[in-house]
Motif scaffolding. Structure first.
Motif, mmCIF file in Angstrom:
data_model
loop_
_atom_site.group_PDB
_atom_site.id
_atom_site.type_symbol
_atom_site.label_atom_id
_atom_site.label_comp_id
_atom_site.label_asym_id
_atom_site.label_seq_id
_atom_site.Cartn_x
_atom_site.Cartn_y
_atom_site.Cartn_z
ATOM 1 N N THR A 187 60.420 -78.071 -50.977
ATOM 2 C CA THR A 187 61.258 -79.227 -51.303
ATOM 3 C C THR A 187 61.227 -80.209 -50.159
ATOM 4 O OG1 THR A 187 62.720 -77.866 -52.669
ATOM 5 C CG2 THR A 187 63.550 -80.015 -51.972
ATOM 6 N N PHE A 188 60.810 -81.443 -50.467
ATOM 7 C CA PHE A 188 60.807 -82.516 -49.464
ATOM 8 C C PHE A 188 61.979 -83.435 -49.756
ATOM 9 C CE2 PHE A 188 59.668 -86.633 -47.717
ATOM 10 C CZ PHE A 188 59.192 -86.299 -46.462
ATOM 11 N N ASN A 189 62.833 -83.680 -48.737
ATOM 12 C CA ASN A 189 64.033 -84.503 -48.903
ATOM 13 C C ASN A 189 63.876 -85.826 -48.159
ATOM 14 O OD1 ASN A 189 65.407 -82.501 -50.390
ATOM 15 N ND2 ASN A 189 66.026 -81.482 -48.508
ATOM 16 N N LEU A 190 64.107 -86.930 -48.874
ATOM 17 C CA LEU A 190 64.049 -88.251 -48.266
ATOM 18 C C LEU A 190 65.263 -88.481 -47.374
ATOM 19 C CD1 LEU A 190 62.953 -90.411 -51.343
ATOM 20 C CD2 LEU A 190 61.499 -89.509 -49.519
ATOM 21 N N SER A 191 65.061 -89.199 -46.289
ATOM 22 C CA SER A 191 66.174 -89.508 -45.398
ATOM 23 C C SER A 191 67.145 -90.477 -46.053
ATOM 24 C CB SER A 191 65.652 -90.106 -44.086
ATOM 25 O OG SER A 191 64.792 -89.203 -43.433
ATOM 26 N N THR A 192 66.626 -91.437 -46.802
ATOM 27 C CA THR A 192 67.447 -92.423 -47.498
ATOM 28 C C THR A 192 67.269 -92.246 -48.995
ATOM 29 O OG1 THR A 192 67.165 -94.000 -45.678
ATOM 30 C CG2 THR A 192 67.951 -94.872 -47.779
ATOM 31 N N PRO A 193 68.322 -91.918 -49.730
ATOM 32 C CA PRO A 193 68.183 -91.710 -51.177
ATOM 33 C C PRO A 193 67.669 -92.962 -51.877
ATOM 34 C CG PRO A 193 70.309 -90.902 -50.392
ATOM 35 C CD PRO A 193 69.697 -91.673 -49.262
ATOM 36 N N ASP A 194 66.645 -92.788 -52.688
ATOM 37 C CA ASP A 194 66.104 -93.905 -53.461
ATOM 38 C C ASP A 194 65.256 -93.326 -54.589
ATOM 39 O OD1 ASP A 194 64.086 -96.085 -54.220
ATOM 40 O OD2 ASP A 194 65.412 -97.167 -52.844
ATOM 41 N N LEU A 195 65.653 -93.606 -55.829
ATOM 42 C CA LEU A 195 64.948 -93.056 -56.983
ATOM 43 C C LEU A 195 63.504 -93.537 -57.038
ATOM 44 C CD1 LEU A 195 67.797 -93.447 -59.620
ATOM 45 C CD2 LEU A 195 66.896 -91.285 -58.738
ATOM 46 N N THR A 196 63.294 -94.807 -56.744
ATOM 47 C CA THR A 196 61.939 -95.353 -56.805
ATOM 48 C C THR A 196 61.045 -94.732 -55.748
ATOM 49 O OG1 THR A 196 62.848 -97.452 -57.611
ATOM 50 C CG2 THR A 196 60.589 -97.481 -56.784
ATOM 51 N N ASN A 197 61.539 -94.591 -54.524
ATOM 52 C CA ASN A 197 60.741 -93.980 -53.466
ATOM 53 C C ASN A 197 60.445 -92.518 -53.763
ATOM 54 O OD1 ASN A 197 60.367 -96.225 -51.826
ATOM 55 N ND2 ASN A 197 62.219 -95.865 -50.634
ATOM 56 N N ALA A 198 61.396 -91.804 -54.366
ATOM 57 C CA ALA A 198 61.148 -90.409 -54.733
ATOM 58 C C ALA A 198 59.996 -90.330 -55.735
ATOM 59 C CB ALA A 198 62.417 -89.788 -55.309
ATOM 60 N N ARG A 199 59.981 -91.228 -56.702
ATOM 61 C CA ARG A 199 58.895 -91.239 -57.683
ATOM 62 C C ARG A 199 57.570 -91.624 -57.037
ATOM 63 N NH1 ARG A 199 56.566 -95.184 -60.299
ATOM 64 N NH2 ARG A 199 58.110 -96.687 -59.541
ATOM 65 N N ILE A 200 57.604 -92.610 -56.102
ATOM 66 C CA ILE A 200 56.381 -93.042 -55.426
ATOM 67 C C ILE A 200 55.799 -91.919 -54.581
ATOM 68 C CG2 ILE A 200 55.525 -94.590 -53.626
ATOM 69 C CD1 ILE A 200 57.439 -96.717 -54.675
ATOM 70 N N VAL A 201 56.662 -91.195 -53.845
ATOM 71 C CA VAL A 201 56.186 -90.088 -53.005
ATOM 72 C C VAL A 201 55.577 -88.987 -53.867
ATOM 73 C CG1 VAL A 201 56.937 -88.238 -51.460
ATOM 74 C CG2 VAL A 201 57.770 -90.567 -51.107
ATOM 75 N N ALA A 202 56.231 -88.624 -54.963
ATOM 76 C CA ALA A 202 55.685 -87.593 -55.844
ATOM 77 C C ALA A 202 54.330 -88.012 -56.398
ATOM 78 C CB ALA A 202 56.662 -87.315 -56.987
ATOM 79 N N ALA A 203 54.183 -89.262 -56.812
ATOM 80 C CA ALA A 203 52.914 -89.744 -57.352
ATOM 81 C C ALA A 203 51.824 -89.730 -56.286
ATOM 82 C CB ALA A 203 53.095 -91.148 -57.928
ATOM 83 N N ALA A 204 52.183 -90.101 -55.020
ATOM 84 C CA ALA A 204 51.200 -90.113 -53.945
ATOM 85 C C ALA A 204 50.722 -88.696 -53.624
ATOM 86 C CB ALA A 204 51.800 -90.766 -52.699
ATOM 87 N N PRO A 212 48.919 -82.242 -60.626
ATOM 88 C CA PRO A 212 50.351 -82.580 -60.765
ATOM 89 C C PRO A 212 51.254 -81.479 -60.215
ATOM 90 C CG PRO A 212 49.492 -81.823 -62.859
ATOM 91 C CD PRO A 212 48.314 -81.849 -61.914
ATOM 92 N N LEU A 213 51.268 -81.349 -58.881
ATOM 93 C CA LEU A 213 52.046 -80.286 -58.240
ATOM 94 C C LEU A 213 53.440 -80.749 -57.812
ATOM 95 C CD1 LEU A 213 49.270 -78.715 -55.957
ATOM 96 C CD2 LEU A 213 49.940 -78.038 -58.273
ATOM 97 N N ALA A 214 53.649 -82.051 -57.678
ATOM 98 C CA ALA A 214 54.918 -82.579 -57.170
ATOM 99 C C ALA A 214 55.665 -83.306 -58.278
ATOM 100 C CB ALA A 214 54.674 -83.519 -55.996
ATOM 101 N N ARG A 215 56.978 -83.193 -58.244
ATOM 102 C CA ARG A 215 57.825 -83.909 -59.198
ATOM 103 C C ARG A 215 59.149 -84.250 -58.509
ATOM 104 N NH1 ARG A 215 61.346 -80.119 -61.710
ATOM 105 N NH2 ARG A 215 60.880 -77.980 -61.063
ATOM 106 N N ALA A 216 59.624 -85.450 -58.775
ATOM 107 C CA ALA A 216 60.899 -85.900 -58.215
ATOM 108 C C ALA A 216 62.025 -85.431 -59.121
ATOM 109 C CB ALA A 216 60.910 -87.422 -58.094
ATOM 110 N N ILE A 217 62.958 -84.666 -58.557
ATOM 111 C CA ILE A 217 64.053 -84.135 -59.360
ATOM 112 C C ILE A 217 65.315 -84.981 -59.237
ATOM 113 C CG2 ILE A 217 63.144 -81.785 -59.277
ATOM 114 C CD1 ILE A 217 65.193 -81.164 -57.101
ATOM 115 N N ASP A 218 65.395 -85.825 -58.209
ATOM 116 C CA ASP A 218 66.497 -86.784 -58.075
ATOM 117 C C ASP A 218 66.083 -87.830 -57.056
ATOM 118 O OD1 ASP A 218 66.929 -85.626 -55.525
ATOM 119 O OD2 ASP A 218 68.357 -84.185 -56.357
ATOM 120 N N GLY A 219 67.046 -88.625 -56.581
ATOM 121 C CA GLY A 219 66.715 -89.686 -55.652
ATOM 122 C C GLY A 219 66.435 -89.235 -54.242
ATOM 123 N N VAL A 220 66.544 -87.954 -53.965
ATOM 124 C CA VAL A 220 66.322 -87.434 -52.614
ATOM 125 C C VAL A 220 65.196 -86.411 -52.567
ATOM 126 C CG1 VAL A 220 67.345 -86.108 -50.725
ATOM 127 C CG2 VAL A 220 68.701 -87.856 -51.873
#
Length: 364
Positions: A187-204, A212-220
């Motif tokens: 589980t990778f947790n973003l320092s600043t909650p952001d739904l869009t960034n969580a989706r961007i990181v998972a896609a990257a 398709p190993l990564a999926r964003a489960i919330d904004g963090v």
């Protein structure tokens, strides 16, 4: 009136460009890979008469220290320990720290000690939140502050002489299990909650790994399917940390520090068409008392007669129109009207109430 300080991170044309690439490791951290706070209690010896003197804590601690060497102080004797100070110890145990590695220790006086300069910390344990000993601390302090007392009671103090630091002064005695090898996912947790960034990181991550190993489960949190084994997971985590992504622009915010008069406006703030007028009303009261002398042979007394003059001045300030203002327009308008900190805050709050300020107004 405190001087207005307006910080602009970048000029407006730069804000209009897409956000620059950023490594995933700079946006957050993997769950479990965290520092652990350690605390302890000890005594500092070798002070030049700047210790706790008769503080009971330092006296008891000193009795405990000498008892390790088979020495016992006589009953009822409380020595005046001017060269000893009771201190609290703090340190941070990083993830993956192994026994034998060194930690920096911060030493702070608990009692009446005036300065820890020149002192030496006697061996003391450092405890974790679970009450277990994770490190042992000892060494000579480095104190950046200075305190001097004169005989007439005058004092000079530079910085804080009652706190110091021991670089590499603690040795790790117990490792903390991070648990990153357990389970079937990371589980990778973003320092600043952001739904869009969580989706961007998972896609990257999925694009870099080709699956398709990564999926964003919330904004963090971004959950990543992980292989079995510490070596394989270490390699996967290292690869993910160095993936470059283009994060989304931050939310539009205006930050106001009411104590210092600092105003920070980020590049996403926009102002809808609005008319603004800025005026100043000055009320001045001048007191000019007069001394009244009595007539000769009147047996009167000299008196003071009050005399007040009140004047009101209101400076003319025509209204100006802001049409779809960007960051550069906002700065130009503020500079044009010469708004002081209090006036600027009032203008921004009024624009927010009028619905013309597109952004969050945060007062700290």
């Amino acid at each position: 009136m405190r001087k207005l300080v307006l910080f602009l991170a970048l000029v407006a044309p730069v804000f209009a460009q897409p956000a620059s690439a950023e490594r995933i490791k700079d946006m957050g951290a993997f769950e479990g890979l965290r520092v652990n706070q350690l605390t302890g209690y000890g005594i500092v010896v070798g002070l030049s008469g700047t210790g706790d003197d008769s503080l009971d804590y330092s006296t008891l601690a000193m009795k405990g220290a000498v008892s390790r060497f088979g020495l016992t102080l006589p009953e009822g004797v409380n020595p005046s320990l001017k060269n000893v100070a009771a201190v609290m110890l703090t340190a941070e145990l990083p993830a993956f720290a192994k026994p034998g590695q060194k930690l920096d220790v911060t030493v702070s006086a608990m009692g009446k000690s005036k300065s820890l300069r020149g002192g030496t910390l006697v061996m003391a344990p450092l405890y974790g939140a679970n009450g277990q000993i994770y490190a042992m601390a000892q060494g000579n302090l480095v104190v950046g502050g200075l305190g001097v007392d004169a005989a007439d009671g005058s004092k000079v103090s530079v910085n804080i002489p009652s706190a110091g630091r021991i670089g590499g002064g603690a040795t790790v005695e117990r490792a903390v299990d991070t648990g990153f090898t357990l389970g079937t996912q990371l589980t990778f947790n973003l320092s600043t909650p952001d739904l869009t960034n969580a989706r961007i990181v998972a896609a990257a991550i999925n694009s870099s790994l080709g699956a398709p190993l990564a999926r964003a489960i919330d904004g963090v949190s971004i959950v990543i399917a992980a292989p079995v084994g510490a070596e394989a997971r270490t390699g996967l985590m290292s690869h993910i940390e160095n993936i470059d992504v283009n994060p989304t622009a931050p939310p539009a915010r205006v930050i106001i520090n009411a104590r210092t008069g600092t105003v920070v406006i980020n590049g996403m703030v926009r102002i809808l068409p609005a008319a603004v007028t800025h005026g100043k009303l000055v009320v001045r009261i001048d007191e000019k008392p007069r001394v009244v002398q009595p007539h000769p042979l009147s047996l009167g007394q000299t008196a003071i007669q009050p005399s007040s003059q009140i004047s009101v001045e209101e400076s003319a300030s025509p209204a100006f129109i802001m049409r779809g203002a960007s960051l550069s327009d906002i700065v130009a308008a503020i500079n044009r009207i010469g708004a002081a900190p209090g006036d600027l805050v009032a203008i921004l709050e009024a624009l927010k109430q009028a619905g013309a300020l597109q952004g969050e107004l945060v007062v700290i």
